[in-house]
Each structure stands twice: as structure tokens, then as C-alpha cells.
Design an enzyme around this catalytic site. Structure first.
Site, mmCIF file in Angstrom:
data_model
loop_
_atom_site.group_PDB
_atom_site.id
_atom_site.type_symbol
_atom_site.label_atom_id
_atom_site.label_comp_id
_atom_site.label_asym_id
_atom_site.label_seq_id
_atom_site.Cartn_x
_atom_site.Cartn_y
_atom_site.Cartn_z
ATOM 1 N N ILE A 90 60.178 78.484 96.578
ATOM 2 C CA ILE A 90 59.926 78.339 98.024
ATOM 3 C C ILE A 90 61.155 77.743 98.714
ATOM 4 O O ILE A 90 61.054 77.116 99.766
ATOM 5 C CB ILE A 90 58.673 77.476 98.294
ATOM 6 C CG1 ILE A 90 58.758 76.128 97.573
ATOM 7 C CG2 ILE A 90 57.407 78.227 97.876
ATOM 8 C CD1 ILE A 90 57.618 75.165 97.909
ATOM 9 N N GLY A 101 64.478 75.955 94.598
ATOM 10 C CA GLY A 101 65.314 76.281 93.441
ATOM 11 C C GLY A 101 64.562 76.378 92.129
ATOM 12 O O GLY A 101 65.166 76.327 91.054
ATOM 13 N N ALA A 121 53.445 68.644 93.801
ATOM 14 C CA ALA A 121 53.354 67.398 93.030
ATOM 15 C C ALA A 121 54.557 67.116 92.136
ATOM 16 O O ALA A 121 54.412 66.484 91.103
ATOM 17 C CB ALA A 121 52.060 67.379 92.189
ATOM 18 N N SER A 122 55.735 67.584 92.512
ATOM 19 C CA SER A 122 56.944 67.360 91.710
ATOM 20 C C SER A 122 56.680 67.731 90.247
ATOM 21 O O SER A 122 57.156 67.070 89.328
ATOM 22 C CB SER A 122 57.389 65.887 91.788
ATOM 23 O OG SER A 122 57.488 65.466 93.118
ATOM 24 N N ALA A 133 64.033 66.092 81.572
ATOM 25 C CA ALA A 133 63.859 65.999 83.024
ATOM 26 C C ALA A 133 62.487 65.468 83.419
ATOM 27 O O ALA A 133 61.502 65.667 82.712
ATOM 28 C CB ALA A 133 64.072 67.373 83.658
ATOM 29 N N LYS A 134 62.447 64.771 84.578
ATOM 30 C CA LYS A 134 61.167 64.399 85.210
ATOM 31 C C LYS A 134 61.078 65.142 86.549
ATOM 32 O O LYS A 134 61.720 66.177 86.720
ATOM 33 C CB LYS A 134 61.118 62.880 85.409
ATOM 34 C CG LYS A 134 61.216 62.112 84.092
ATOM 35 C CD LYS A 134 60.893 60.630 84.252
ATOM 36 C CE LYS A 134 62.034 59.859 84.882
ATOM 37 N NZ LYS A 134 61.877 58.388 84.736
ATOM 38 N N GLY A 135 60.275 64.629 87.477
ATOM 39 C CA GLY A 135 60.125 65.297 88.773
ATOM 40 C C GLY A 135 60.889 64.548 89.846
ATOM 41 O O GLY A 135 61.045 63.333 89.764
ATOM 42 N N GLY A 176 61.139 66.198 93.513
ATOM 43 C CA GLY A 176 61.045 66.846 94.824
ATOM 44 C C GLY A 176 60.463 65.976 95.925
ATOM 45 O O GLY A 176 60.923 66.003 97.071
ATOM 46 N N GLU A 177 59.453 65.201 95.598
ATOM 47 C CA GLU A 177 58.789 64.418 96.640
ATOM 48 C C GLU A 177 59.425 63.047 96.853
ATOM 49 O O GLU A 177 59.301 62.451 97.916
ATOM 50 C CB GLU A 177 57.322 64.207 96.256
ATOM 51 C CG GLU A 177 56.515 65.475 96.263
ATOM 52 C CD GLU A 177 55.135 65.221 95.677
ATOM 53 O OE1 GLU A 177 54.173 65.169 96.436
ATOM 54 O OE2 GLU A 177 55.049 65.050 94.447
#
Lengths: 742, 301
Positions: free
Chosen positions: A477, A480, A518-519, A696-698, A700-701
Site C-alpha cells: 500500500i 514497501g 498492526a506493524s 526484524a521486528k515491526g 510502521g506504526e
């Protein structure tokens, strides 16, 4: 082992098509014989529908008209509950609620027709604020206007007050925020009883749309197909509402027997679709004179709008993040999501955490002042460390070093020197400068047992053309996702980036890898991609077709040999929670998230004392998010999130009138321009996470959570006044500052 | 697009004479369409009730900037981009250039025109306060002739102006003063760029030995029309710019403006900021201003 592809800024998979204009968004598509759809909406906040009148000199015979009675299945857009009708039938509960759908080949005439439908509605008293809803001024939802209540208890708060040297109270508020993705919502549907329902559109979560359509049409799952096309941004705004638009387009297509395109213009998109939940948070904090947090009592309330939609889960994340990255032995959090007669509020980057984080990071500055410590010293004395537990009793097993992140952020921003210099210089200067910061965390993936219940599935297959293809419903969206998933797959398979492709997110083709929210995409889906890749590799090695140390050419030769011998080569991987994760939904105790991102952000501002405008002059964002898969995209997520949160803090003000957004135009709803955003300096600290792909973790938020409180803390530093509400508009500051100036 | 496009008509007469003849034939039937930067927004929103339009964009008679020893005369179709790039305007009428620079984005500046901005008659327009302080005059033309009117007084009330149904704004004349003046312009928008104003302040003064010889002040977004503030000017004229004069001028300005609450800002904010900007303008006249008088264009780090 050194990574070949993970951690590198490879070009975006779809980047070329986007910059050359080859990418096709939903409004670029046309189908033979296609009609245009339009939605007739409620003019009032709450009322009984008495009549629908088709007036004016409109040739109504040529129109397809759909009302609630045309719905073949159940009249609801199903998500967490079934309270949300696809089309209002007897009552309306918010302005802009859909009541009638129209379709016609001529989109101009359609617009005339939309204006010529007269809705006869007997209005009922309505509820517009958190206070009115809690006071049950009117009961507008269920028995008590409450969508969801959560109570978190840790230790014994009631006994802590007596030991406190200080008790500090505060109340904080945040406003609604529009996602303002660059591409407004839109869908095209083909639907008939023989073939079922197929929709194409702009969305984050194909399987949410799928589930809603199955219910709305009463069809078997196999008769519904949902295809995501190129999507111009989501930010949560295309998590749940696209199910509504897809339903509407499909109802019109079902009745007319023709393809129907339903596109929202900006004004309709802003007025009718979801926004971030407004919130009110009350803090009562017990502190020792050494600045140790002894007890935190937090009351967190969010305004959910007229229907439940995702409010319970937004509330859940907001609740769990309400106590921040701190250790406190006694915590009570009571939170509620309440109903008002506004369009339902919904998912938006951060999902409840920006609201409760704003309150906490403002409140801790107040606590520090009362105790007589600097804001940083108070935090330093209370940061959570390995082996300590969060509000829900989750013992932190990851390596976490909030104090280290804070020191790095302070060095990069020259925080200490500036705090001192600004205080001196402000005395002799008209415009005031300030510097402030916020410390915060963000849990990656679904809350609690969410990921376990989602049980996401991802596949990887060998294509006849000699490529490896990822099968997932996770959507690109603009963030990436396709690029990083392909990087992870290429790394895991030992192939080149160009040798990996993404299957189109089409529920007829890809398995349900859950929603793109939710990342979770990098950490959860990325891990499933990695596992599925390893399964493909093992299959080939195990069948003797591939030796462990292979070249890409040997890999694809082995794929071809396998396919010839055994049929299509595909492997699927399903989510399994890490073994040490336990969550008790009943008591709200346990491991709320399998991993957290940790961050400290520093903002520097100037307040213009002629115009009361606040400008962010510098911004330093330091975070630990595990391994960064793609530094350009990762950095872009942080920069974009900070810019969006500058809007949340300083500009974005939804003006409500009787539950309706009245400034639903980009000239009146103000988001920051490049001139309003400073250079954002982003730094990653990378501590690999054992259960994430390549560590890796999240992320985006994350940037949405801490930016607003950092800015408002900087304003407090500049002006010496504490502000407890965002957005901070010049019109608010003039009220506070006017007394001190002529 | 919420308008029914087939309902609209746009004609493009070959020259000014044809345009005026069309307007004379059916007075009020044809609404002029210059750059269209305001009209297109209304069309998109379905809020453009008038259906017949006369395109002016290509009329050469209404273009160009002429400089004579006594005046600069701008064709009504002069765009913001042309204004802000013009060396004489930059030198002698800097408030107008700054207003043009802060109007919309580059696309709007390339397409939007001064004449269109005047005829749109928005009280929040960015350039008109500058035109007011520079004593602009307007040439209004019709099929039967032309007349010059002072721009001051042209707008009678909200969206009302001294323009007959058969008339077009043809030219805008700015008299050259030839004496050094202090210029101050500040637009306060809802953000740093691409914003609609909440307060616009334009001021020009001739100061000699600490005494205000002459002064002109105009504001936008604080009344039903852009406003030349004659009473405030009268309080200042002939007085030294000392603190008591500043206070008296602020009191006069507070009585002269009539800001309102709307969804862009509040009356209180507009009033306070107007008075602050007046004070800083007067300080700048004395050269005692602490910081630069206006915001420099900011292009990021």
C-alpha cells in the site's frame, strides 16, 4: 553469516511502474458495460427513516436503485460484531450513513440523481461527546453506550497511595485525525447469482472484504473473490471501510447485472469514512520523593462513533501502551470505548497507542516538575529493564536499553546544551525556542492471542518461468511490503532479488496471511515467508535434487526437475506463536505482544509570538526495531510517520458539527506541507529479534506514537506552559499567551 | 467531480472587443473565467451555480506589465508568477510580490491572475491588501467605454463590488512614489505554504526623523472585504512611532476590523494577531524590530 540482501536498499518492486505511470489504480480501470455507483447518505446524526423519495426531473427508470431490502444475505458489514448495517433500513445512527445506492452509465447524471433523492427522516436526540456518552444522555448503542471495557490490574494500586510522597493528577485529550491517503477509496464489482461476487479495489485487507461479502450476500466462501489492485496509501483507513464500499459496489452489480465502479471523491472519503478515535485519558500517579513510580491509575476512554467496527481492539492496544516503557509495581488501567453519533472511528497507524502515549508522556513531564526532577531524570529512574514486567505482567525477555536510546537521542539533538541555551536566550527574544522528547514503545503484531487466532498462512512456489513467487494476502500500500518480503525470500533461498516475485493479492489465488495492519507484515508475514522458503529448500535438498551449497541456476533447475517428477512445487507456512508467549484475554494478563519496538524522539520548536504558530525546527528519531530489512524504506516509514504525527500535533483539526466533519476539504483540513516539516533525522539501533525474519521486528506504526508528545513537551519548554490537548493550534495558544502580551 | 459537466458552457471569444460585445448583448449571462483557480474548486465540489462562462485566458489585450515614469500598469490577466518575477515590482511594490509568492502553489501561481483575484472578491485574498496600500486603480471596460476607479472602495460588502454586469477588469495601475518607503507584508495562513489566510497584513510607511509622514495599512480576513484601515492611518499620520502612538493605533485598528469565528480561525485570534502585526510593522518603521519583518520563504534543510 553476512546478509546479501537483507539490510540493503534494493529498489522497490513496483517503484518503476509507479514513477512511469504504468501502475493502474482502481479508478484507472474500466470494464465493458460498466456503470458508475453513488451513495445517498443520511443528512442527520440520528433518526428514523420515514420515507425515501425519488424527485426532480430525473429519468429514474434508467437507474439501478438499491436499498436495504435488496441485500441477499445479512444486512451487516461483519467484522467483530454484526451491529454495522451495510445500508440503514429503519434508523440512522450517524451523519453520512449510507441509505440508498444508485448506479447509472452517465456519471454526471448520477450526481444529479444523488442530489434528487429526498430522505424523510424524523430526527432523534443524539450523543456527540465522550462525556455525553458516558453520562448516558441517550442510550444509542447496546444497554450502556459501551462497546468494550477493559481492566488491567497489576500489584495493589489502592495500597500505594498511602506510601506516596506525591500524587499527581492530569487529564489529556487527543482529537480525531483523517488518514488522508493520497488515493481515495474505490471498488469495482462484478456480481451475479451464477458466478458469485468478484471485487477489485483499493484496500489493505482482502480477506476482511471477503468475509464481509460472504455474509452480506449469503454466499459460500468459494463464490466470493477479492482482488487488491495498486493502492495509494492506507494508514489503517483502508483496513475496515473498504468492506463497506465493496459491499455497495457488489450490491449494485448484483441488481443491475453489470460491472459497477464506485469511487469516493475526497470530500466523501473524508466525511464518510473512518478517522482516528478521539480520546480522553486521566492519570493519577503516586511517586516517591526519589522519583520512583509507585502506582499508576489510568482511565482511558475513546470515542468509537456509531458502530463497534474495530474499537475494542483499538482500545486494547491503547490500554496496553498506556503505561509506556516504564516499570511500575502497581498499575490499574480502566478503559472504555464508547458510542457517539459520529461515523465510526477506525484503524489509523498507531491504533490507540498514539492517544494513550500522548497522555503518559505529557503527564510524566508534569510528574517530574512536581517531584523536582528533570523530565529525563524522572524517566531514567523508571525505565523498564530486562526481567521487569509491564502493566499486563509481561516479563521483558528482550534486550532493552531505553536509557541508552535516550542518551543517543540527546547527543544527536544536543539536548542538554540546547535546553540550557534556549532558557537563557528566550529571555531576550521575541520568538521562543524549546526542546522536548518522548520515550515510548510499540508492540508488533496483533495484541494478545490475536496472531494465534489469525493463524496466518503464507506460501512460496516455483513458477514455470523460473522464478520463486510469494503467495500472501499481504498488500503493498506504498509502505514497501512487496520489496521487503522479496528481500527476505531472496536471502532465505539464496537467490537474487529479481528472481523473486509477489503473487497478486487475490483471494482466489493466495492464502489468508491476515490483514496488512498492526506493524505485523515484516515481523509475522516476513517470518512465514522465510519459513516457507526454508521448506522449499528442504524439499529440494531432501528429494536429492539439490545439494546444500547451490547457485540460483542449480536451484531453478532443481525446481523444474521436481515439478516434472512430483507436480507443482509449493510450500506453505502457518503462524505458530513463540513457545514462551502466554496471554489471558479474560484477566488481561500476560504477553501482550511477542516483541516491542523501543524509541526516544526529540523535537525542537520555535513558537512565533506574533502569530502563535509553532514550527518544528529539528527532529531526531532514535529507535530499536530489530534488524532493518531495507534502510531506505525503513527510514521512509519513520519520516512519513513523524510528518503525519506533526500534523496530529499541530495542524489536523477535524471540525465537528452534530457528528459531521464540516471541513472535509483539503483546503480546510490542514496537513503539513514540506515547508512545515523539518529534516527528520532517523537512527536505528538494531538488536536482532530471535523470532523475526533475519531478526526484524515491526516499525510502521511506531513513529506515530511519540512524535506529538515530544513536540508538545518542546512547546512546554519554550513557553513554560503545559498543554494537555492536541492538536495545539495557534488559536489555543493565543488564549493562553494573550494575558502576557500587549 | 460533483458538478454535471454537460450543464456548463464555456465560450472563448477571439478578442476583447468580441468578449465585451457578448457581455453587452446579455448583461450578466456570461461570467468571466480567467485563470479559473477559484472557479474550478467550486466546480469540483458541485458548488458552481452559474453555468455560462466566458474564457478570458487567451485575450492578449488583458496581459502584460507596462512601466512608465509615473506608474506600473498590469493587465488583469497578469499571473502571480509574472508579478513575483518582475524587477520593478520587486523593487517598488514588494508587498505585492510577497503576496503573489505566498498564494497557493506553483500551479496556482502560474494560472491565477490578479484581475481574477480581485473579481473573486474573497476577503481572505492574499494580494488585494498589497494593492490597497499601493493605492491601486482599476480600469473597468465595457463595449461602450472604459472608466478608472480607485481600488479602495471597489468592494462594497461581502462579494459585492463596483463592477457592472457588462464590465471587465482590464488593467490595474500602481502609482510610483519615487520616495523611499518601508514595506511590511505578512500572511498568516493555516500552515507555511498552500494555505488560505487567517490574517493578511500589508503596510507601507514614509518615516522621517522618527515621525510617520505617511502610512497606508490594509488587512485581509478580518472583515467582509479586504480592508484599508483609514482610521488607524489617521492616528499614525504626523506622529512619532513611540509606544503611546502604537497603542493608540492598535486601539483604532481594533475598532476598525470586524473579524469573525469560522472553521479556519477565531475572531479573537485574528484580532490579536492583527494588532501584533501592526505593532511589529511600526517597530520595523523605526528600525527597532528585533527580527526580520516577514517570513523568508522556507525550503527545508
Amino acid at each position: 553469516m553476512a546478509n546479501r540482501l537483507v539490510g540493503r536498499a534494493v529498489p522497490r518492486k513496483e517503484g518503476g511502474d509507479k514513477v512511469t505511470g504504468k501502475a493502474r489504480y482502481i479508478d484507472d480501470l474500466t470494464f465493458p458495460g460498466m456503470l458508475y455507483g453513488a451513495t445517498v447518505r443520511s443528512p442527520c446524526a440520528r433518526g428514523r427513516i420515514k420515507g425515501i423519495h425519488f424527485e426532480g426531473g430525473i429519468p429514474w427508470d434508467g437507474f439501478t436503485i438499491v436499498t436495504a431490502t435488496d441485500i441477499p444475505g445479512k444486512n451487516c458489514i461483519v467484522l467483530l460484531s454484526d451491529d454495522h448495517p451495510g445500508l440503514a433500513q429503519r434508523v440512522v445512527n450517524h451523519p453520512e450513513e449510507p441509505i440508498v445506492l444508485l448506479a447509472h452509465p452517465d456519471k454526471y447524471l448520477l450526481e444529479e440523481a444523488r442530489r434528487s433523492v429526498r430522505l424523510e427522516i424524523e430526527s432523534l436526540p443524539a450523543v456527540f461527546t465522550i462525556e455525553e456518552s458516558l453520562a448516558r444522555k441517550e442510550i444509542i448503542w447496546g444497554r450502556d453506550n459501551i462497546f468494550k471495557s477493559i481492566r488491567v490490574e497489576k500489584g495493589n494500586v489502592d495500597e500505594a497511595w498511602a506510601q506516596a510522597d506525591f500524587i499527581v493528577e492530569g487529564e489529556y485529550r487527543t482529537g480525531a485525525q483523517e488518514q488522508l491517503y493520497i488515493e481515495p477509496n474505490g471498488m469495482i464489482a462484478v456480481a451475479n447469482p451464477q458466478e458469485g461476487v468478484t471485487v477489485w479495489g483499493s484496500m489493505q485487507c482482502p480477506y476482511y472484504v471477503h468475509k464481509a461479502l460472504v455474509c452480506l450476500f449469503g454466499l459460500p466462501e468459494s463464490k466470493v473473490r477479492v482482488i487488491q489492485v495498486e493502492t495509494g496509501g492506507g494508514f489503517g483507513g483502508k483496513e475496515e471501510y473498504p468492506s463497506m464500499i465493496a459491499g455497495h459496489a457488489a450490491l449494485l452489480a448484483w441488481k443491475s447485472g453489470k460491472p459497477v465502479k464506485l469511487i469516493y471523491d475526497r470530500a466523501e472519503d473524508m466525511a464518510a469514512t473512518t478517522k482516528r478515535h478521539p480520546s480522553r485519558t486521566r492519570h493519577r500517579t503516586a511517586v516517591s520523593k526519589e522519583g520512583k513510580l509507585l502506582a499508576m491509575e489510568i482511565e482511558f476512554v475513546i470515542d468509537g462513533g456509531a458502530y463497534m467496527t474495530l474499537s475494542p481492539v483499538v482500545l486494547s492496544r491503547g490500554t496496553i501502551h498506556a503505561a509506556g516503557p516504564y516499570h511500575c509495581p502497581n498499575i490499574r488501567i480502566q478503559s472504555r470505548a464508547v458510542a457517539t453519533n459520529a461515523p465510526p472511528h477506525g484503524a489509523f497507524r498507531g491504533f490507540g497507542a498514539p492517544q494513550s502515549t500522548f497522555a503518559l508522556e505529557r503527564h510524566l513531564n508534569k510528574v517530574a516538575r512536581v517531584v523536582g526532577l528533570s523530565p529525563e531524570e524522572l524517566r531514567r529512574r523508571n525505565f523498564i529493564r530486562e526481567g521487569q514486567s509491564t502493566a499486563t505482567g509481561q516479563v521483558i525477555r528482550e534486550k532493552v536499553d531505553m536509557a541508552g536510546l535516550m542518551e543517543r537521542a540527546f547527543e544527536l539533538s544536543r539536548y542538554y546544551a540546547k535546553t540550557q541555551r534556549f532558557a537563557e536566550e528566550n529571555r531576550g527574544r521575541r520568538d521562543k525556542k524549546g526542546i522536548g522528547f518522548a520515550c515510548f514503545l510499540h508492540g508488533a503484531g496483533f495484541t494478545g492471542s490475536g496472531e494465534k487466532y489469525l493463524a496466518s498462512v503464507v506460501g512460496v512456489e516455483a513458477t514455470p518461468a523460473g522464478r520463486a513467487r510469494i503467495l500472501a494476502a499481504s498488500t503493498e500500500i506504498g509502505q514497501g511490503a512487496n520489496t521487503i518480503l522479496c528481500q527476505i525470500a531472496a536471502e532465505a533461498l539464496g537467490l537474487e532479488y529479481d528472481q523473486i516475485e509477489m503473487a497478486s493479492p487475490d483471494t482466489g489465488v493466495v492464502p489468508n496471511s491476515g490483514p496488512t495492519v498492526a506493524s505485523r507484515t515484516c515481523m509475522i508475514i516476513g517470518k512465514l515467508v522465510e519459513s516457507a522458503c526454508l521448506a522449499v529448500k528442504q524439499t529440494l535438498v531432501g528429494s536429492g535434487l539439490l545439494k546444500p551449497d547451490y547457485s540460483p541456476e542449480e536451484f531453478f533447475r532443481a525446481c523444474a526437475a521436481y515439478t516434472q517428477k512430483c507436480g507443482p512445487l509449493k510450500a506453505f507456512s502457518q503462524y505458530q506463536p513463540p513457545p514462551e508467549i502466554h496471554w489471558d484475554e479474560e484477566k488481561y494478563r500476560g504477553d501482550a505482544y511477542s516483541a516491542y519496538a523501543w524509541a526516544v524522539y526529540v523535537a525542537e520548536v520555535t513558537v512565533d509570538s506574533l502569530t502563535y504558530e509553532v514550527h518544528v525546527d529539528d527532529f531526531v528519531a532514535v529507535q530499536e526495531v530489530g534488524k532493518v530489512i531495507n534502510p531506505v524504506l525503513g527510514g521512509g516509514q519513520i519520516e512519513g510517520g513523524v510528518a503525519q504525527a506533526i500534523g496530529y500535533a499541530l495542524f489536523e483539526n477535524v471540525v465537528w458539527q452534530e457528528g459531521r466533519m464540516v471541513n472535509s476539504q483539503m483546503t480546510n483540513y490542514i496537513i503539513p506541507t514540506a515547508a512545515d516539516v523539518p529534516r527528520i533525522r532517523t537512527y536505528f539501533d538494531e538488536v536482532p529479534y530471535a523470532h523475526g525474519p533475519a531478526g526484524a521486528k515491526g516499525l510502521g506504526e511506531l513513529p506515530m506514537d511519540g512524535t506529538a508528545p515530544a513536540i508538545v513537551n518542546a512547546i512546554e519548554d519554550a513557553l513554560g506552559i503545559g498543554l494537555d490537548q492536541i492538536p495545539v493550534l495557534p488559536e489555543h495558544l493565543v488564549e493562553l499567551l494573550e494575558v502576557s502580551r500587549v | 467531480m460533483r458538478s454535471c459537466l454537460p450543464d456548463y458552457e464555456l465560450v472563448a471569444p477571439a478578442n476583447l472587443r468580441e468578449a465585451l460585445a457578448l457581455m453587452a448583448g446579455e448583461p450578466g449571462a456570461w461570467k468571466p473565467f480567467a485563470g479559473g483557480t477559484d472557479l474550478m474548486v467550486l466546480l469540483e465540489a458541485g458548488k458552481l451555480p452559474h453555468k455560462r462562462f466566458l474564457s478570458l485566458w487567451h485575450l492578449r489585450e488583458l496581459k502584460g506589465i507596462e512601466v512608465s515614469p509615473t506608474a506600473v500598469t498590469l493587465g488583469a490577466l497578469t499571473t502571480y508568477t509574472e508579478v513575483l518575477r518582475h524587477p520593478v515590482l520587486q523593487q517598488e511594490f514588494p508587498c505585492l510580490c510577497q503576496g503573489a509568492r505566498e498564494t497557493g502553489g506553483v500551479a496556482t501561481q502560474n494560472r491565477g491572475t490578479l484581475g481574477g483575484n480581485i473579481a473573486n472578491a474573497s476577503p481572505a485574498a492574499d494580494s488585494p491588501p498589497a494593492l490597497l496600500v499601493y493605492d491601486a486603480e482599476l480600469e473597468l471596460v465595457s463595449a461602450t467605454g472604459s472608466r478608472w476607479v480607485p481600488y479602495r472602495g471597489f468592494h462594497s460588502s461581502y462579494k459585492q463590488m463596483d463592477l457592472r454586469p457588462n464590465e471587465l477588469i482590464a488593467r490595474i495601475r500602481l502609482p510610483r512614489v519615487g520616495r523611499p518607503r518601508r514595506h511590511y507584508y505578512r500572511k498568516v495562513g493555516t500552515r507555511k505554504a498552500q494555505a488560505i489566510s487567517k490574517v493578511v497584513f500589508a503596510g507601507v510607511a514614509e518615516v522621517e526623523g522618527g515621525v510617520v509622514r505617511d502610512v497606508r495599512i490594509a488587512l485581509g480576513s478580518v472583515a467582509p472585504t479586504v480592508l484599508r484601515c483609514a482610521k488607524t492611518e489617521a492616528v499614525l499620520r504626523g506622529h512619532p512611532t513611540v509606544e503611546s502612538t502604537v497603542a493608540a493605533a492598535q486601539a483604532a485598528l481594533a475598532g476598525e476590523i470586524a473579524p469573525i469565528d469560522d472553521f479556519r480561525s477565531t475572531a479573537k485570534y485574528r484580532r490579536r494577531v492583527s494588532l501584533n502585526l501592526l505593532a511589529v510593522f511600526l517597530q520595523s518603521c523605526l528600525g527597532t524590530v528585533e527580527q526580520g519583518p516577514g517570513p523568508e520563504p522556507w525550503y527545508g534543510a
